[in-house]
Motif scaffolding. Structure first.
Motif, short mmCIF file in Angstrom:
data_model
loop_
_atom_site.label_atom_id
_atom_site.label_comp_id
_atom_site.label_asym_id
_atom_site.label_seq_id
_atom_site.Cartn_x
_atom_site.Cartn_y
_atom_site.Cartn_z
N CYS A 98 34.92 38.67 49.14
CA CYS A 98 35.45 40.03 49.30
C CYS A 98 35.11 40.51 50.70
N ASN A 100 35.71 43.46 51.93
CA ASN A 100 35.16 44.84 51.90
C ASN A 100 33.66 44.81 51.73
N CYS A 101 33.22 44.03 50.73
CA CYS A 101 31.80 44.04 50.35
C CYS A 101 31.01 42.94 51.06
N CYS A 112 37.39 41.81 42.96
CA CYS A 112 35.97 41.99 43.31
C CYS A 112 35.32 42.91 42.27
N LEU A 114 32.74 44.64 42.59
CA LEU A 114 32.13 45.83 43.20
C LEU A 114 33.17 46.87 43.60
N CYS A 115 34.21 46.43 44.33
CA CYS A 115 35.15 47.41 44.87
C CYS A 115 36.54 47.33 44.20
#
Ligand code: ZN
Length: 120
Positions: A98, A100-101, A112, A114-115
């Protein structure tokens, strides 16, 4: 005889897989080398920026962002290049990631955790 056939088949399969793996390793090493080169280029730009700022502050006590823009743009382009090389490496390794993370994910992950970003 059947067992021998089976064995030799397994062997040639294994040899084939190992061959593929070693060319992947070579490819990944090359890509990692390009990443290191790009990182060195970024470090050289940092050095130039440092020298410039130092020289400038010896004479005057201000600096504008515009003066540094060409270098900042260069760093930006190099970072993007490094990112895409990283993407190619993860693709070869069949890894999911990911952006983003900035975390690695399980191979069978589509989103993902998380996001929620969709992962190809
Ligand atoms: Zn994420």
């Amino acid at each position: 005889m059947a067992l021998l056939d089976k064995l030799s088949n397994t062997l040639s399969e294994t040899t084939k897989i190992l061959g593929e793996k070693s060319s992947e390793v070579v490819e990944i090493n090359k890509l990692n080398l390009s990443i290191r080169k790009k990182q060195n280029e970024i470090n050289e730009i940092y050095e130039k920026i440092g020298e410039y700022i130092y020289g400038k502050f010896k004479r005057v006590n201000f600096i504008t962002k515009e003066e540094l823009d060409p270098w900042l743009n260069e760093i930006d382009a190099l970072e993007k290049h490094i990112e895409s090389l990283g993407r190619i490496i993860r693709n070869i390794k069949n890894e999911k990631y990911c952006e983003n993370c900035e975390i690695e994910l399980e191979k069978d992950t589509n989103y993902c955790p998380l996001c929620g970003k969709h992962i190809n």
